[in-house]
Design an enzyme around this catalytic site. Structure first.
Site, mmCIF file in Angstrom:
data_model
loop_
_atom_site.group_PDB
_atom_site.id
_atom_site.type_symbol
_atom_site.label_atom_id
_atom_site.label_comp_id
_atom_site.label_asym_id
_atom_site.label_seq_id
_atom_site.Cartn_x
_atom_site.Cartn_y
_atom_site.Cartn_z
ATOM 1 N N CYS A 116 0.856 -1.397 0.010
ATOM 2 C CA CYS A 116 -0.024 -0.185 0.099
ATOM 3 C C CYS A 116 0.756 1.394 0.002
ATOM 4 O O CYS A 116 0.439 2.565 -0.388
ATOM 5 C CB CYS A 116 -0.946 -0.249 1.350
ATOM 6 S SG CYS A 116 -1.887 -1.569 1.087
ATOM 7 N N HIS A 256 -3.568 7.092 2.395
ATOM 8 C CA HIS A 256 -3.839 5.572 1.855
ATOM 9 C C HIS A 256 -5.432 5.228 2.436
ATOM 10 O O HIS A 256 -5.585 5.488 3.466
ATOM 11 C CB HIS A 256 -3.055 4.856 2.252
ATOM 12 C CG HIS A 256 -3.161 3.132 2.194
ATOM 13 N ND1 HIS A 256 -3.804 3.077 0.770
ATOM 14 C CD2 HIS A 256 -3.380 2.340 2.773
ATOM 15 C CE1 HIS A 256 -3.958 1.586 0.737
ATOM 16 N NE2 HIS A 256 -3.865 1.166 2.022
ATOM 17 N N ASN A 286 -10.135 -0.405 -0.878
ATOM 18 C CA ASN A 286 -8.624 -0.517 -0.794
ATOM 19 C C ASN A 286 -7.939 -0.997 -2.035
ATOM 20 O O ASN A 286 -8.056 -2.271 -2.100
ATOM 21 C CB ASN A 286 -8.076 -1.063 0.506
ATOM 22 C CG ASN A 286 -6.741 -0.957 0.701
ATOM 23 O OD1 ASN A 286 -5.892 -0.743 -0.182
ATOM 24 N ND2 ASN A 286 -5.993 -1.773 1.943
HETATM 25 O O1 UT7 Z 1 -4.187 -1.175 3.479
HETATM 26 C C1 UT7 Z 1 -2.930 -2.054 3.958
HETATM 27 C C2 UT7 Z 1 -3.021 -2.030 5.414
HETATM 28 N N1 UT7 Z 1 -4.348 -2.665 5.957
HETATM 29 C C3 UT7 Z 1 -4.948 -1.929 6.735
HETATM 30 O O2 UT7 Z 1 -4.615 -0.879 7.346
HETATM 31 C C4 UT7 Z 1 -6.254 -2.715 7.455
HETATM 32 C C5 UT7 Z 1 -6.253 -2.644 9.016
HETATM 33 N N2 UT7 Z 1 -7.382 -3.417 9.548
HETATM 34 C C6 UT7 Z 1 -8.621 -2.829 9.491
HETATM 35 O O3 UT7 Z 1 -9.052 -1.943 8.819
HETATM 36 C C7 UT7 Z 1 -9.752 -3.683 10.312
HETATM 37 O O4 UT7 Z 1 -9.076 -4.274 11.310
HETATM 38 C C8 UT7 Z 1 -10.782 -4.340 9.609
HETATM 39 C C9 UT7 Z 1 -11.758 -3.578 8.934
HETATM 40 C C10 UT7 Z 1 -9.841 -5.555 8.724
HETATM 41 C C11 UT7 Z 1 -11.585 -5.280 10.499
HETATM 42 O O5 UT7 Z 1 -12.172 -4.367 11.521
HETATM 43 P P1 UT7 Z 1 -11.981 -4.648 12.893
HETATM 44 O O6 UT7 Z 1 -12.723 -3.486 13.801
HETATM 45 O O7 UT7 Z 1 -10.456 -4.507 13.371
HETATM 46 O O8 UT7 Z 1 -12.776 -6.103 13.199
HETATM 47 P P2 UT7 Z 1 -12.216 -7.401 13.906
HETATM 48 O O9 UT7 Z 1 -11.068 -8.060 12.787
HETATM 49 O O10 UT7 Z 1 -11.566 -7.143 15.246
HETATM 50 O O11 UT7 Z 1 -13.472 -8.173 14.067
HETATM 51 C C12 UT7 Z 1 -14.384 -7.785 15.101
HETATM 52 C C13 UT7 Z 1 -15.755 -8.679 14.909
HETATM 53 C C14 UT7 Z 1 -15.055 -10.151 14.960
HETATM 54 O O12 UT7 Z 1 -16.457 -11.048 15.703
HETATM 55 P P3 UT7 Z 1 -16.114 -11.286 17.011
HETATM 56 O O13 UT7 Z 1 -15.022 -12.334 17.255
HETATM 57 O O14 UT7 Z 1 -16.223 -10.050 17.734
HETATM 58 O O15 UT7 Z 1 -17.507 -11.888 17.512
HETATM 59 C C15 UT7 Z 1 -15.164 -10.438 13.335
HETATM 60 O O16 UT7 Z 1 -15.304 -11.996 13.391
HETATM 61 O O17 UT7 Z 1 -16.104 -8.640 13.498
HETATM 62 C C16 UT7 Z 1 -16.031 -9.773 12.910
HETATM 63 N N3 UT7 Z 1 -16.079 -9.626 11.541
HETATM 64 C C17 UT7 Z 1 -17.212 -9.247 10.615
HETATM 65 N N4 UT7 Z 1 -18.339 -9.073 10.706
HETATM 66 C C18 UT7 Z 1 -19.139 -8.946 9.604
HETATM 67 C C19 UT7 Z 1 -14.878 -9.614 10.581
HETATM 68 N N5 UT7 Z 1 -15.297 -9.337 9.322
HETATM 69 C C20 UT7 Z 1 -16.519 -9.107 9.389
HETATM 70 C C21 UT7 Z 1 -17.310 -8.866 8.414
HETATM 71 N N6 UT7 Z 1 -18.483 -8.698 8.460
HETATM 72 N N7 UT7 Z 1 -16.785 -8.405 7.180
#
Ligand code: UT7
Length: 331
Positions: A116, A256, A286
């Site tokens: 990225c 980004h 992204n």
């Molecule tokens: O561009 C290169 C660098 N990349 C980035 O900068 C990305 C950085 N990370 C992020 O933007 C975020 O971490 C994500 C958008 C990928 C995920 O968001 P988050 O708020 O960190 O969610 P999480 O992974 O901590 O998951 C929270 C909950 C989980 O459920 P439980 O365990 O709390 O029950 C996940 O299973 O949300 C669940 N979850 C989803 N639910 C519905 C994860 N993905 C999804 C989804 N839809 N697509």
């Protein structure tokens, strides 16, 4: 004699026609529009469909738009850099293919892999060739066909990424515009949290790697988020501070587009209000190396000569960085 600076003198972009909406993703994985919108700010992304269509197709379109808009002769182009982690093939470089497609027969060309942050690293590298007086016309492309390495059964990654490419032309100037300063960083321990494991020399493609889905992006989202929020905001602040700039001096932040919450945190760290933040994450998601040039492509008409722009990026590697650039023209 005034210092030679590298100015952006043209912008081009390309996004594929196919729109993958949050609604359609709801039919593919266990997710919903509300979750995706509130956690990331993304509403839709573009997908490049069609056999034999790779990143070079999008990069070529973006570079051709620059040639059309600026009227340059492709034979005058000295160098083509393509930042991508989804090259058409491991070799030859996608930049080689694009340079030939656009008729840049006198140029040399190479790819740059910094995920990225790729476009930012490419812009900084291309600028050095201009500032040294070595070259007069450098095309820097950032683009990725992320759909080629995304598992559309993995809701943690498939909702974020999209396809697209943008490009800029760099030319020398002795005016006080162009690339002013940049800070670039990398940390290889990031591979533990964001990577595509197989298909390289360490783990060549086999039936087993395909079965184990190791040719897809793996991301430990929450960990990457923490690193991204801190590092992108800090490096943006650092580039301002060391140039005695404050938020008041900045016309635009070009961050980004990985997650709206990371973008908001970066803007707030350097004291910028929402109206000074370039954003198109809602329509493209992204696009990895494509995000920064696609922001310029979308905002070009609003940019004025002399505007101070701060670029900031964070991505796989980890790689991150920030750049201060003064815009060089009114469109
Ligand atoms: O561009 C290169 C660098 N990349 C980035 O900068 C990305 C950085 N990370 C992020 O933007 C975020 O971490 C994500 C958008 C990928 C995920 O968001 P988050 O708020 O960190 O969610 P999480 O992974 O901590 O998951 C929270 C909950 C989980 O459920 P439980 O365990 O709390 O029950 C996940 O299973 O949300 C669940 N979850 C989803 N639910 C519905 C994860 N993905 C999804 C989804 N839809 N697509």
């Amino acid at each position: 004699m005034n210092k030679i600076r590298a100015a952006i003198t043209g912008v081009g972009g390309y996004v594929p026609e196919y729109i993958l909406t949050n609604k359609e993703l709801e039919t593919m994985v266990d997710t919903n529009d509300e979750w995706i919108t509130s956690r990331t700010g993304i509403k839709e992304r573009r997908i490049l469909k069609g056999e034999g269509m790779g990143t070079s197709y999008m990069g070529t379109k973006a570079a051709q738009e620059i040639i059309r808009k600026t009227g340059i002769d492709p034979k005058e182009i000295d160098l083509v850099i393509c930042a991508t982690i989804t090259p058409d093939m491991p070799f030859p470089a996608t930049a080689n293919i694009i340079a030939t497609e656009i008729g840049a027969t006198n140029a040399f060309s190479y790819d740059l892999a910094a995920a990225c942050s790729g476009f930012l690293f490419g812009l900084a590298t291309g600028a050095k060739f201009i500032e040294s007086g070595t070259y007069k016309k450098v095309i820097v492309i950032g683009g990725d066909k992320m759909s080629s390495i995304i598992n559309y059964q993995d809701r943690a990654t498939c909702i974020i990424f999209g396809d697209g490419a943008g490009a800029v032309l760099l030319e020398p100037t002795t005016e006080e515009v162009g690339v002013m300063d940049s800070i670039l960083r990398s940390d290889g321990t990031g591979a533990n949290f964001l990577r595509m494991e197989a298909g390289g020399s360490r783990m060549p493609a086999t039936h087993a790697t395909v079965d184990a889905k190791q040719h897809y992006v793996f991301q430990e989202g929450a960990t990457v988020y923490k690193f991204a929020v801190t590092n992108m905001a800090e490096v943006a602040a650092e580039v301002l501070e060391r140039n005695n700039l404050t938020g008041h001096d900045i016309a635009w932040l070009a961050p980004h587009q990985a997650n709206k919450r990371i973008i908001d945190a970066t803007a707030s760290r350097i004291g910028l209000s929402d109206d000074k933040v370039m954003m198109n994450i809602e329509k493209y998601g992204n696009t990895t190396a494509g995000t920064l040039p696609l922001l310029l492509w979308d905002y070009e008409k609003k940019l004025k000569k002399g505007d101070n722009i701060i670029f900031a990026a964070f991505g796989g590697g980890f790689t991150w960085g920030a750049m201060w650039l003064k815009w060089a023209y009114n469109s």
